[in-house]
Write a protein that holds these residues in place. Structure first.
Motif, short mmCIF file in Angstrom:
data_model
loop_
_atom_site.label_atom_id
_atom_site.label_comp_id
_atom_site.label_asym_id
_atom_site.label_seq_id
_atom_site.Cartn_x
_atom_site.Cartn_y
_atom_site.Cartn_z
N MET A 1 14.67 15.69 -13.04
CA MET A 1 14.87 14.18 -12.30
C MET A 1 13.71 13.59 -12.28
SD MET A 1 17.93 13.69 -11.63
CE MET A 1 17.91 12.46 -10.14
N ILE A 2 12.54 14.17 -11.95
CA ILE A 2 11.17 13.31 -11.90
C ILE A 2 10.97 13.04 -13.34
CG2 ILE A 2 8.66 13.86 -11.63
CD1 ILE A 2 9.61 15.21 -9.10
N THR B 1 18.14 1.98 -9.02
CA THR B 1 19.21 2.27 -7.80
C THR B 1 20.03 3.32 -8.19
OG1 THR B 1 19.01 -0.05 -7.99
CG2 THR B 1 20.34 0.78 -6.18
N GLY B 2 20.29 3.54 -9.16
CA GLY B 2 21.30 4.62 -9.99
C GLY B 2 20.67 6.21 -9.65
N ILE B 3 19.50 6.17 -10.13
CA ILE B 3 18.74 7.33 -9.94
C ILE B 3 18.51 7.74 -8.29
CG2 ILE B 3 16.54 8.47 -10.19
CD1 ILE B 3 16.29 7.33 -12.99
N LEU B 4 18.35 6.61 -7.60
CA LEU B 4 17.96 7.04 -6.08
C LEU B 4 19.41 7.55 -5.25
CD1 LEU B 4 15.90 4.00 -4.76
CD2 LEU B 4 15.70 6.24 -4.20
N ARG B 5 20.50 6.83 -6.01
CA ARG B 5 21.79 7.46 -5.55
C ARG B 5 21.90 8.92 -5.73
NH1 ARG B 5 24.62 2.74 -7.63
NH2 ARG B 5 24.47 1.10 -6.21
N ASN B 6 21.37 9.25 -6.73
CA ASN B 6 21.38 10.78 -6.80
C ASN B 6 20.53 11.52 -6.48
OD1 ASN B 6 23.75 10.05 -8.59
ND2 ASN B 6 22.23 10.00 -10.43
N ILE B 7 19.94 11.10 -5.55
CA ILE B 7 18.67 12.15 -4.67
C ILE B 7 19.03 13.38 -4.17
CG2 ILE B 7 19.09 10.79 -2.27
CD1 ILE B 7 15.82 10.96 -2.41
N ALA B 8 20.59 13.30 -3.96
CA ALA B 8 20.99 14.65 -3.39
C ALA B 8 20.75 15.85 -4.29
CB ALA B 8 22.70 14.38 -3.15
N SER C 1 16.07 19.07 -5.37
CA SER C 1 15.78 20.13 -4.31
C SER C 1 14.98 19.54 -3.17
CB SER C 1 15.04 21.17 -4.88
OG SER C 1 13.74 20.81 -5.11
N ASP C 2 15.30 20.06 -2.03
CA ASP C 2 14.66 19.74 -0.82
C ASP C 2 13.06 19.77 -0.91
OD1 ASP C 2 16.79 19.55 0.36
OD2 ASP C 2 16.81 21.16 1.82
N ASP C 3 12.59 20.78 -1.49
CA ASP C 3 11.02 20.82 -1.79
C ASP C 3 10.53 19.40 -2.42
OD1 ASP C 3 11.12 23.12 -0.77
OD2 ASP C 3 10.37 24.35 -2.50
N GLU C 4 11.42 19.09 -3.49
CA GLU C 4 10.85 17.83 -4.38
C GLU C 4 11.21 16.59 -3.57
OE1 GLU C 4 10.62 19.24 -8.76
OE2 GLU C 4 12.57 18.97 -8.10
N LYS C 5 12.14 16.46 -2.54
CA LYS C 5 12.65 15.19 -2.13
C LYS C 5 11.46 14.19 -1.79
CE LYS C 5 17.56 15.84 -0.89
NZ LYS C 5 18.26 16.46 -0.29
N PRO C 6 10.64 14.71 -0.91
CA PRO C 6 9.63 13.78 -0.47
C PRO C 6 8.62 13.06 -1.74
CG PRO C 6 9.47 15.91 0.93
CD PRO C 6 10.34 16.09 -0.29
N LEU C 7 8.43 13.98 -2.44
CA LEU C 7 7.74 13.49 -3.76
C LEU C 7 8.34 12.53 -4.69
CD1 LEU C 7 5.17 13.55 -5.77
CD2 LEU C 7 6.30 15.45 -6.93
N PHE C 8 9.81 12.95 -4.72
CA PHE C 8 10.56 11.97 -5.54
C PHE C 8 10.96 10.71 -4.75
CE2 PHE C 8 15.07 10.54 -6.60
CZ PHE C 8 14.89 10.64 -7.91
N GLY C 9 10.97 10.61 -3.47
CA GLY C 9 11.16 9.55 -2.85
C GLY C 9 10.02 8.45 -3.04
N ASN D 1 9.91 4.79 -4.81
CA ASN D 1 9.27 3.70 -4.13
C ASN D 1 8.10 3.11 -5.10
OD1 ASN D 1 10.47 2.58 -1.89
ND2 ASN D 1 9.82 4.10 -0.58
N GLU D 2 7.35 3.71 -5.36
CA GLU D 2 6.20 3.45 -6.20
C GLU D 2 6.51 2.71 -7.55
OE1 GLU D 2 2.57 6.62 -4.93
OE2 GLU D 2 3.43 6.55 -7.03
N LEU D 3 7.46 3.32 -8.11
CA LEU D 3 7.90 2.63 -9.56
C LEU D 3 8.66 1.27 -8.93
CD1 LEU D 3 8.43 2.81 -12.59
CD2 LEU D 3 10.64 4.10 -11.99
#
Ligand SMILES: [Zn+2]
Lengths: 803, 338
Positions: free
Chosen positions: B1-2, B40-47, B50-58, B62-64
Motif C-alpha cells: 500500500m505504501i 481519497t480512494g487509497i485513504l478509504r482502503n486504510i482498513a 496492518s495496525d503497525d503500519e497505520k500511523p505511518l500510512f496516515g 497527509n503529507e502527500l
C-alpha cells in the motif's frame, strides 16, 4: 629674422644640427618658428669652360659653343649672346635636371647637335637675372658640381625676434646668443679700411639741424665705383635672408645691415647739390618721391636728409629717387646714422612705410656700432666695385646718445624673485658670456654694464631676466603657493548670471555670443525714435568694415540677425539668448556707459523636433520663461505693464518689465514692419533685461516655509464676460485687494473669445481656492465669501457672470 | 500500500509538470484530491493496512495531500502571473521613439571653457573682477608699460574710439584698475571680451581672454610655474607635458610663454602645431616693476605674477575646431554640439 646657418658659421663655430640650435634658441627666448631647407633646384649641372664660340650656320640668333668640363668637350647650341671663349659658365650636361623638372637631352637644333645647355641665373633659380648666361668666378675648376662650386644649399631658421630684442635683428646678434648657448667663441668680422689720400672733409660736409631726431650722422666717400651685379656668394647670402639683390652697392649696404643691424644708405654723390648733407624736419606740405617711385606729401615732423637744396631721403625710412645709385654711378656718399626711435616709428606709421631700416631704427640700434658698420660697408663696396674709400669719415655727433652703465645687481634678489639657489659664480659667467661687464659692488652685489647693442637692458630686473633666460626656465623648481582667502568677493552679478544662464538652458534656450559691434543701420532697422538713447552709439574710428563699425546699444538686432542667418540655413525653430554688454555714449571726456544685458529670442515651434508636438512659441511662452528666472532669483515683485514705447515691438503684444517701479526691460513680439524690413516670415518674440538693475544679493530674500494645511480646500470656478481690454491682472487685483483670509489662491484658468459671447468682449474663467489652516470649511461659509467677491468684481469692473 | 501511495505521488507531480492550462490544473486536483479522487480512494482502503503500519500510512497520506495541494497552488499562481505579464506586454509602447520633454538649450562652448577655468582658479583662491571693455589708452597701454610709439604696440592691433580711448586689447587693464584700489595680497582673475583689429581663420576682431594676477610678499617664478602647471593639467589632463620658455610682454619680466605638448599629434608634429610638436597656450610672467610703480606698489616689498590666455584657443583644442569664426557665427547646428 631669417638666419642662414652657413652664414652664422662665419661668426661662431657651431657644429650642432639645426634642430638642436633651434631648440636652444627657442628655449632662450628666440623662438624658431620654422626650419627651412634650401636645396639646389638642379642636379648634374657642372662648372664648364667655353673653348670656342661661333655663329650658328642657319639661325642667326643662336651660337654654337664648345664647352669643356675638364675631361670632355661638348657641343652646345646657345641662345644667349653674352658669352665668349674662356668664360666659366654653368653647364647642364645631358641627363641634368634643371628647375621645373626639365631633363636635358641630346638634341639637334636647326641641324646642329647640342649635348647640353648653358644656363642663366634664373634658369637655375640661383638669382633673378635672366638677361643671359650666368658668369661664374674665373678661378672655379671645370667639372665641379655647381652646387659645390657655389656652396648652394643651406638651412635657414625663421626666428621670431620679440620687440625688445633689436640686438638680434642681425647675424652677429644671433651669433652672440648662439655662442653663449653653446659655449663657443664669437668671431666678429675684422673691419679695416684701406683709405685713399683724398679727405672726405674736403669734398663734403654734414650739418644736423634737428639733432633731437638725429643725434648722430656719419658718412664716408667711395670713389671710382663700378656698379654691377653682386658676386654669387653675396647673392646667396641675401637670398637666404629673404632679401632681393639689386646691385653690388645696394647689396653691400643690405649685407652689412643684416650682419651688424645698422641700416645704411648709399647716395649717388653727383646728385647731391652743393655737395653737402643737411638733416632737418620736413617743411609744411613738402613733397617727396622715394625709391619705390611713390610721391607723397610728407607729414609734419618727418625727418629728412637733404642736400644743399632739396630732400634726398626720408631719414631712417627710405632713400629718394633723385639720388639713387644708378648703373653709371661713380661716387658714393655712404650714410650710417642713428635716428630717434619713436620719431622713426611715428613717421613710418604715418607714411605707411614699414621698411627694414625703419623696423630696426624704431627698435633701437647700437649707438656705438654706427662707425664700425660704416667702415665695414665702405670697404665692402670698394672691394665689390673696384672703388677706393676716401680718407677719414664724417662723424657729426651733436647729441650724445645715452648708454646705460653700472646697473646694480643683487644675487639675493635673483634667488628671491626666481626661487632658485643660483651661485654668484654662475650669474657672473652667464652675464659675461653675453658680453656684459661686471664689477663687484660689495658682498653678493655687482655693477653691470651691458654691451651698447643691448638697448633693452637698463634695470636690475632686466639683468635678472637675462640670467634666468640663459640659466633655463626648465631648471626652476615648480612650487604650489598656499591658498589663502582674500577679503575680495566675486562680483555678485556673476552669480546671478550663472543662475539665469541655467534657467535659460532649462527652458530650452541656447546661448549665443555676437560681436559687440555691428552695423550703424541697426538703429534704423529697429525704427528707434530720434530721441531714443540707443541712438547714442559709440563709433569705432578704424573699423574692419562699415558693418562692424558701431558698438551695439541693444542686443536685439544681433539676435534678430542671428535668427535670420539660422533660418537661411533651414533652422526655423529657434530659442536663443545672449548675455553681454551694450555701450552708450556719455559726455565728452567720459568713457561710454557699459550695461550688462540679457536678451532672448524665440520663434517657430516650442520644441524643434518633438514628434507629437507642434505648438508655436508665443508671448506667453517667453513670459513663462522670464517668470521661471525671476522665481529662481527670488524676485517676486516683477510687473508686466503694457506700454507702447519700443518702436520695434508689436504695440498690442508687448510690455515693459517693471521691478520696484523701475523699468528693467521689455518683452514682446517684433513689430510686423520690422519683420518686413529684415525679411523674416515667422513671428519672433524677444526680451531684453538690464541685469545691472537686478538686486545684487538676490538670495538675501529668505525662504520661509509655509505650513501645508491638513484640511481640504474648496474650489469654486466663475467665468466673467468682460471687455477685451480688461486685463486679467486688473481682475485678480480687485479680488486680492479684498484681503480675504480664507481665499488661498485665485488664478485664470481659461480665456475665451468668439462664438457665444458678444463682440468686443471675452470670457475670463477664474478658479478660486478657499481653505482654512485649522478646520474644514463649510459649504455655506465658502459660498458667502465667494458671492461677496463676485459682487465686488462685477461692481468694480462692470463685468457680467457668464451663464 | 505504501508503495502504491508513493507511486501515486510521483504520477501526480509528473502530470502537474506537463499541465499548462487552467483546466488541466483543475483536472489534476479533482483527479487526485477530489472526493472521488485517487488519493481519497487509497485513504478509504486504510482498513487493509496492518495496525503497525497505520500511523505511518496516515502520516504519509497527509503529507502527500498537503504537498500536492501546495504544488498545484504554486503552479496556478505562476500561471496567473504569467498571464498578467502577457497582458501587460501586449499593451506595449514604442520605447525607441524620442523623448519629448522640452530639449535643454546649450551653453556657448567658449562660456563653458570660461566656467571651467574660473572654477579651477576659484579653488586656488582667485576672485573674479571686471572692468570696462571701452578703455582709456592709459589703462590698456601706458600703465602696463607700453608707451606711445613703442614697437610693443605692434603686438596688438587696436580699435580706436578716440585718440586716447580704445576697445581693450586684453583684460590686463582690469588688473591695473584693481591694484589702484586694493593693496596686496591679491589674487584676481579677469575674464572678458577683448578686441583686436584682425580677422582670418585663426583671428576674430573680438575674442575672450582670462587674465590672472597674484601679488604678495615673496612670490617667485617657481610659484608661477606651480600654479600654471597645476591649472593646465586640470584642463588638459594629468599627463599633459608642458614647457616654459622665455618671451616678451611689456608688463611682465621675466616673461614666459607656456606650451603644451601638442594634443593632436602627441609631439610628433602636425598641421595644428605647425610641425613643432608644441602648442602655445598662455603668456605669463613676473609683474614688471614699472607696472607696480604705476599703481604705487613697492616692488621691493611685493612681487607677483600675471598670466593670460585666449578662451577660443582652448575651446578649439578641446573640441577640434579649426576655424575660430565659428564661435561667433552662432549657427545653431554648431552650438547644439556642446
Ligand atoms: Zn601637433
Amino acid at each position: 629674422m631669417l638666419v642662414s646657418l652657413k652664414w652664422l658659421k662665419d661668426y661662431v663655430d657651431v657644429q650642432l644640427a639645426a634642430d638642436d640650435i633651434s631648440h636652444k634658441l627657442t628655449m632662450a627666448g628666440l623662438e624658431v618658428e620654422e626650419i627651412k631647407n634650401i636645396e639646389p633646384q638642379f642636379s648634374h649641372v657642372v662648372v664648364g669652360r667655353i673653348l670656342s664660340v661661333r655663329n650658328h650656320p642657319v639661325a642667326d640668333r643662336l651660337l654654337l659653343c664648345e664647352v669643356t668640363d675638364g675631361s670632355q668637350t661638348y657641343n652646345v647650341v646657345c641662345g644667349a649672346k653674352n658669352i665668349a671663349a674662356g668664360d666659366i659658365v654653368p653647364l647642364a650636361k645631358v641627363g641634368a635636371v634643371i628647375p621645373g623638372g626639365y631633363t636635358i637631352k641630346s638634341s639637334v637644333i636647326q641641324g646642329e647637335k647640342s649635348d647640353g645647355m648653358l644656363c642663366s641665373e634664373s634658369e637655375l633659380e640661383i638669382g633673378d637675372d635672366e638677361s643671359g648666361i650666368m658668369h661664374l668666378p674665373a678661378d672655379l675648376t671645370p667639372g665641379m658640381p655647381l652646387e659645390t662650386a657655389l656652396d648652394i644649399g643651406d638651412t635657414v631658421l625663421d626666428v621670431n625676434v620679440t620687440p625688445n630684442r633689436s640686438d638680434c635683428l642681425n647675424m652677429i646678434g644671433i651669433a652672440r646668443e648662439v655662442a653663449a648657448l653653446t659655449g663657443k667663441k664669437m668671431k666678429p668680422p675684422a673691419v679695416k679700411v684701406k683709405e685713399s689720400s683724398e679727405d672726405i672733409n674736403a669734398l663734403t660736409s654734414v650739418n644736423i639741424i634737428d639733432s633731437d631726431l638725429c643725434p648722430r650722422y656719419t658718412a664716408r666717400m667711395i670713389k671710382k665705383v663700378k656698379v654691377g651685379p653682386s658676386p654669387v656668394w653675396l647673392k646667396i647670402r641675401l637670398e637666404a635672408a629673404g632679401m632681393r639683390t639689386i646691385n653690388n652697392i645696394v647689396d653691400a649696404t643690405n649685407f652689412v645691415m643684416l650682419e651688424m643691424g645698422q641700416p645704411l644708405h648709399a647716395f649717388d654723390f653727383r646728385f647731391l647739390e652743393k655737395e653737402k648733407i643737411i638733416v632737418r624736419k620736413s617743411r609744411d606740405q613738402e613733397e617727396f618721391t622715394s625709391l619705390d617711385g611713390k610721391s607723397r606729401i610728407l607729414p609734419a615732423e618727418t625727418l629728412l636728409i637733404c642736400d644743399g637744396i632739396k630732400p634726398v631721403a626720408i631719414g631712417g625710412i627710405m632713400g629718394g629717387l633723385n639720388s639713387e645709385v644708378k648703373e653709371d654711378t661713380e661716387t658714393i656718399l655712404l650714410e650710417s646714422a642713428y635716428f630717434n626711435p619713436p620719431s622713426i616709428r611715428r613717421s613710418a606709421r604715418k607714411l605707411g612705410m614699414s621698411t627694414d631700416a625703419a623696423f630696426r631704427f624704431e627698435r633701437g640700434i647700437d649707438p656705438e656700432g654706427v662707425v664700425n658698420a660704416l667702415n665695414r660697408a665702405a670697404q665692402l663696396i670698394a672691394d665689390l666695385s673696384g672703388g677706393t674709400v676716401g680718407k677719414n669719415y664724417i662723424d657729426e655727433y651733436p647729441n650724445k646718445i645715452p648708454v646705460v652703465r653700472d646697473i646694480p645687481l643683487r644675487i639675493d634678489r635673483i634667488r628671491e624673485l626666481i626661487g632658485i639657489e643660483i651661485t654668484a659664480k654662475e650669474v657672473v659667467k652667464i652675464l659675461r658670456d653675453i658680453g656684459m661687464n661686471l664689477k663687484q659692488n660689495g658682498k653678493g652685489a655687482y655693477l653691470v654694464t651691458p654691451p651698447t647693442c643691448r638697448v633693452d637692458i637698463s634695470r636690475e630686473i632686466d639683468l635678472i631676466e637675462e640670467v634666468i633666460r640663459l640659466y633655463g626656465y626648465d631648471r626652476v623648481p615648480s612650487n604650489m603657493p598656499d591658498v589663502f582667502i582674500t577679503e575680495m568677493e566675486d562680483i555678485p552679478r556673476l552669480k546671478l548670471e550663472e543662475k539665469i544662464r541655467k534657467a535659460m538652458i532649462g527652458n530650452g534656450y541656447t546661448e549665443i555670443v555676437n560681436y559687440s559691434f555691428g552695423t550703424p543701420v541697426a538703429a534704423d532697422m529697429l525704427c528707434l525714435r530720434e530721441n531714443d538713447e540707443r541712438r547714442r552709439s559709440v563709433k569705432i574710428t578704424n573699423p574692419l568694415g562699415e558693418d562692424l563699425s558701431v558698438m551695439r546699444t541693444t542686443m536685439i538686432y544681433g539676435l534678430l540677425d542671428t535668427a535670420k542667418r539660422n533660418t537661411n540655413n533651414g533652422c526655423f525653430d529657434l530659442k536663443m539668448f545672449e548675455m553681454g554688454r551694450v555701450f552708450l555714449k556719455r559726455a565728452k571726456g567720459e568713457l561710454p556707459e557699459e550695461r550688462n544685458m540679457i536678451a532672448g529670442l524665440a520663434t517657430g515651434k516650442i520644441s524643434d523636433d518633438l514628434w507629437n508636438a507642434g505648438k508655436n512659441v508665443d508671448f506667453y511662452h517667453l513670459k513663462g520663461c522670464l517668470e521661471n528666472i525671476f522665481f529662481d532669483l527670488k524676485i517676486d515683485h516683477c510687473k508686466y505693464i503694457p506700454e507702447n514705447t519700443e518702436s520695434f515691438l508689436h504695440p498690442g503684444k508687448s510690455c515693459a518689465i517693471m521691478m520696484n517701479d523701475k523699468r528693467i526691460g521689455f518683452l514682446g513680439e517684433i513689430h510686423p514692419d520690422v519683420m518686413e524690413r529684415i525679411d523674416f516670415k515667422n513671428n519672433v518674440y524677444v526680451f531684453e533685461i538690464n541685469m545691472d538693475y537686478l538686486p545684487d544679493k538676490y538670495a538675501d530674500k529668505k525662504i520661509i516655509y509655509q505650513e501645508i494645511s491638513k484640511f481640504p480646500a474648496v474650489m469654486r470656478d466663475a467665468a466673467f464676460v468682460v471687455s477685451v481690454d480688461l486685463e486679467a491682472d486688473r481682475m485678480l487685483n480687485v479680488i486680492l485687494e479684498e484681503n480675504e483670509d480664507l481665499l488661498e489662491n485665485v488664478y485664470v484658468f481659461d480665456v475665451y473669445k468668439g462664438k457665444g459671447i458678444p463682440e468686443g468682449t471675452k470670457s475670463l474663467g477664474l478658479r478660486f481656492s478657499y481653505r482654512a489652516s485649522s478646520r474644514t470649511l463649510t459649504d455655506s461659509e465658502v459660498s458667502s465669501i465667494h458671492e461677496k467677491l463676485l459682487q465686488k468684481i462685477i461692481e468694480v469692473t462692470g463685468s457680467k457672470i457668464r451663464a | 500500500m505504501i508503495n502504491e501511495l508513493q507511486q501515486l505521488g510521483k504520477d501526480a507531480l509528473a502530470e502537474l509538470k506537463d499541465a499548462k492550462t487552467l483546466d488541466q490544473f483543475q483536472n489534476i486536483r479533482t483527479k487526485y484530491l477530489g472526493r472521488k479522487g485517487l488519493l481519497t480512494g487509497i485513504l478509504r482502503n486504510i482498513a487493509k493496512v496492518s495496525d503497525d503500519e497505520k500511523p505511518l500510512f496516515g502520516k504519509l497520506c497527509n503529507e502527500l495531500k498537503n504537498s500536492l495541494n501546495a504544488n498545484i497552488d504554486e503552479a496556478l499562481q505562476k500561471h496567473a502571473d504569467l498571464k498578467n505579464q502577457q497582458d501587460l506586454f501586449n499593451d506595449k509602447i514604442d520605447v525607441t521613439l524620442p523623448g519629448n520633454a522640452i530639449k535643454c538649450g546649450r551653453i556657448h562652448p567658449v562660456i563653458q571653457v570660461r566656467q571651467e577655468i574660473c572654477s579651477i582658479f576659484a579653488s586656488y583662491g582667485f576672485s573674479i573682477v571686471e572692468g570696462p571693455e571701452i578703455e582709456l589708452d592709459y589703462y590698456n597701454f601706458e600703465a602696463l608699460n607700453i608707451p606711445q610709439d613703442h614697437p610693443a604696440r605692434d603686438m596688438q592691433d587696436t580699435f580706436y574710439i578716440e585718440d586716447n580711448v580704445v576697445l581693450r586689447t586684453h583684460t590686463s587693464p582690469v588688473q591695473v584698475r584693481i591694484m589702484e584700489k586694493i593693496q596686496p595680497p591679491l589674487r584676481i582673475l579677469s575674464p572678458g571680451k577683448v578686441y583686436r583689429r584682425d580677422s582670418d581663420v585663426s583671428h576674430t576682431p573680438m575674442f575672450h581672454q582670462i587674465e590672472g594676477l597674484l601679488v604678495d610678499q615673496g612670490v617667485n617664478f617657481g610659484d608661477l610655474k606651480g600654479i600654471l602647471a597645476s591649472f593646465l593639467k586640470k584642463i588638459f589632463g594629468e599627463s599633459t607635458v608642458l614647457r616654459f620658455r622665455p618671451s616678451f610682454f611689456p608688463f611682465t619680466e621675466p616673461s614666459a610663454e607656456v606650451d603644451i605638448r601638442c594634443v593632436m599629434c602627441g609631439g610628433k608634429g602636425c598641421r595644428v602645431c605647425g610641425q613643432s610638436g608644441w602648442l602655445e597656450i598662455l603668456g605669463s610672467g613676473m609683474v614688471d616693476p614699472a607696472v607696480f610703480k604705476n599703481v604705487n606698489y613697492d616692488s621691493e616689498k611685493y612681487s607677483g605674477f600675471a598670466f593670460g590666455l585666449g578662451l577660443e584657443r582652448i575651446a578649439m583644442l578641446k573640441y577640434g575646431i579649426s576655424d575660430i569664426r565659428l564661435f561667433f557665427e552662432n549657427d545653431i547646428r554648431f552650438l547644439k554640439q556642446f
